[in-house]
Motif scaffolding. Structure first.
Motif, mmCIF file in Angstrom:
data_model
loop_
_atom_site.group_PDB
_atom_site.id
_atom_site.type_symbol
_atom_site.label_atom_id
_atom_site.label_comp_id
_atom_site.label_asym_id
_atom_site.label_seq_id
_atom_site.Cartn_x
_atom_site.Cartn_y
_atom_site.Cartn_z
ATOM 1 N N PHE A 191 0.613 -1.159 -0.215
ATOM 2 C CA PHE A 191 0.105 -0.238 0.191
ATOM 3 C C PHE A 191 0.898 1.249 0.242
ATOM 4 O O PHE A 191 2.071 1.611 0.916
ATOM 5 N N VAL A 217 -0.461 -1.159 -4.813
ATOM 6 C CA VAL A 217 -1.500 0.388 -4.758
ATOM 7 C C VAL A 217 -0.904 1.326 -4.383
ATOM 8 O O VAL A 217 0.304 1.747 -3.281
ATOM 9 N N ILE A 244 -6.830 3.832 -2.510
ATOM 10 C CA ILE A 244 -7.008 2.355 -1.173
ATOM 11 C C ILE A 244 -8.541 2.545 -0.957
ATOM 12 O O ILE A 244 -9.116 1.729 -0.850
ATOM 13 N N ALA A 273 -4.006 6.710 5.630
ATOM 14 C CA ALA A 273 -3.632 5.567 4.400
ATOM 15 C C ALA A 273 -3.614 4.090 5.576
ATOM 16 O O ALA A 273 -3.888 2.829 4.917
ATOM 17 N N ALA A 277 -6.510 1.255 4.882
ATOM 18 C CA ALA A 277 -5.162 -0.326 4.482
ATOM 19 C C ALA A 277 -5.474 -0.924 5.044
ATOM 20 O O ALA A 277 -6.504 -2.542 4.897
ATOM 21 N N CYS A 280 -9.478 -2.246 4.276
ATOM 22 C CA CYS A 280 -9.062 -3.243 2.649
ATOM 23 C C CYS A 280 -9.328 -3.756 3.317
ATOM 24 O O CYS A 280 -9.768 -5.465 2.192
#
Length: 472
Positions: A191, A217, A244, A273, A277, A280
């Motif tokens: 990420f 990513v 993301i 972020a 992540a 995710c």
């Protein structure tokens, strides 16, 4: 100097434009444009409107006013402009990892930290210390290394900048190895990948291992990528240019097809972020994979069942199905707590459990930068190092954000000493990270925080690791 006055309106840099280069003076950069104009022209196409003999008009591009286009070629330009809206990839799902927007949002006219009355600031500090009471604040040092980077670490051609990054990458890989995450049959998702250096070293570490995939990513179109230069043909690198916040890993073709266990990695994953992540991985990918694994197996005939009952392959398949963990592990070097966001933050449940909410979080994430009070010179140096290594804009943002926060904290010097602010800032960072640990623990992961490198190498030296809890 007439070109300067007509083109940029600047005072000049003391010299004229370079030979055979555009005569436009870029005021923001305090230098002349370096683009090459057409033969017989003084200005490049971008600044061609300054040609006196040119009667073609240039206008700002409606998709991105940072550049211009000839008015009579606008429609042609719009079809190929890099800023045009492109078709969304199959793995784009709007706000899938964004989190639920809280009804008790922070007021738009929130008072800045430096403008807070003394009583309110003291009350925030009391709440911070009360919420942190009883938590294990002293982190374990896990400064490790990995054989894959030894040659690079010993290469005298690498300067201080590269050496610092190599030490961090080596420790991240060392921690991955200690958690048994460097193995075959896995997909490594980096990420905030930037140039993809961390994935590069993971690939080097697994040079004798088969069946591995890499997903890098990155929402920006990053230059100087290293993932396209690998000589191995059995490791697959794929870039996912997506925020993301909108990434659904289950819809990425390679994962949709193979359902590989994923290892989420990141080096200095900035602010919110990290939360995006984590969501995710453990909410989007892990949940969907588990739901699919729980589907009943298709019925078999009596002969098929008898023939398969003594099959070792069938036993292996059943065993692999039972042992399958959608997310094999998470290893993320944390960064920029001052850029966290309550909406995306995964530790909101923990904050509420200790009597805190979005308002306190807003101030704590701003106060987190106090942890680097008095380190302005070190930050500037670290930013320069980061810039030269990864060629990203993140470091400039880090530097600016720290500088602004320090300026604000300077106004509080009469209330708090530098050492007190550093202690409070560190406590804020720890509390935010502890909320992330609780989030992972509640979802069946053994999660921890540790120092993975020395503060002289990086001021952001905390690593978050998580692996699934083993059941006996």
């Amino acid at each position: 100097m007439a070109a300067q006055e007509a083109a940029g309106g600047g005072t000049g840099s003391g010299t004229g434009p370079m030979a055979e280069r555009c005569a436009f003076f870029v005021q923001r950069k305090r230098r002349f444009c370096k683009m090459v104009p057409a033969p017989g022209r003084r200005f490049c196409g971008e600044h061609g409107q300054h040609e006196k003999e040119n009667d073609r008009k240039r206008i700002p591009c409606p998709l991105d006013p940072k550049h211009t286009v000839y008015e009579d070629q606008l429609q042609k330009h719009l079809k190929k402009c890099n800023s045009r809206e492109k078709p969304k990839p199959v793995y784009f799902v709007q706000d899938i990892n964004a989190g639920v927007k809280d009804v008790a949002e922070i007021p738009a006219d929130q008072v800045t930290l430096s403008s807070l009355p003394k009583e309110e600031l003291e009350n925030l500090i009391v709440k911070l210390k009360k919420a942190s009471h009883g938590l294990e604040f002293d982190l374990k040092e896990q400064v490790l290394s990995h054989q894959a980077l030894q040659e690079a670490l010993n290469d005298p051609k690498n300067g201080d900048s590269a050496f610092k990054h190599l030490k961090q990458q080596a420790s991240i890989l060392g921690n991955m190895e200690k958690l048994h995450l460097l193995g075959p049959g896995r997909c490594f998702v980096e990420f905030g990948a930037g140039r993809g250096k961390l994935s590069h070293w993971v690939d080097i570490a697994l040079q004798d291992v088969e069946n591995i995939q890499f997903l890098l990513v990155e929402r920006a179109t990053t230059r100087f990528k290293v993932d396209g230069k690998h000589k191995r043909r059995d490791s697959i690198f794929e870039r996912l240019q997506v925020d993301i916040q909108h990434l659904c890993l289950n819809k990425v073709p390679i994962l949709e097809k193979k359902k590989l266990p994923v290892v989420g990695i990141g080096k200095h994953l900035c602010g919110a972020a990290t939360d995006l992540a984590l969501r995710c991985l453990v909410e989007s990918y892990a949940t969907c994979c588990n739901e699919e694994n729980e589907e009943p197996a298709p019925k078999r005939t009596k002969n098929e069942a008898e023939g398969a009952s003594y099959s070792s392959n069938d036993d292996d398949n059943e065993r692999n199905k039972d042992d399958f963990k959608p997310v094999a592990g998470i290893v993320i070097a944390l960064c920029c707590h001052h850029k966290c966001d309550w909406t995306h933050y995964v530790g909101r449940e923990f904050f509420r459990s200790v009597g805190l909410g979005p308002v306190e979080f807003h101030y704590f994430q701003r106060m987190s930068s106090w942890a680097t009070c008095g380190m302005r010179g070190t930050i500037t140096k670290a930013s320069t190092d980061e810039e030269s290594e990864d060629d990203t804009t993140n470091t400039e943002e880090h530097d600016q954000a720290y500088s602004k926060t320090e300026t604000a904290s300077d106004a509080l010097q009469g209330l708090l000493t530098v050492e007190e602010r550093k202690e409070i800032g560190s406590l804020c960072k720890f509390l935010i990270d502890h909320g992330r640990i609780r989030y992972l623990q509640h979802r069946g992961y053994k999660a921890a925080l540790q120092y993975y490198t020395d503060s002289s190498v990086s001021l952001e030296n905390v690593l978050l690791t998580a692996v699934p809890e083993t059941t006996t």
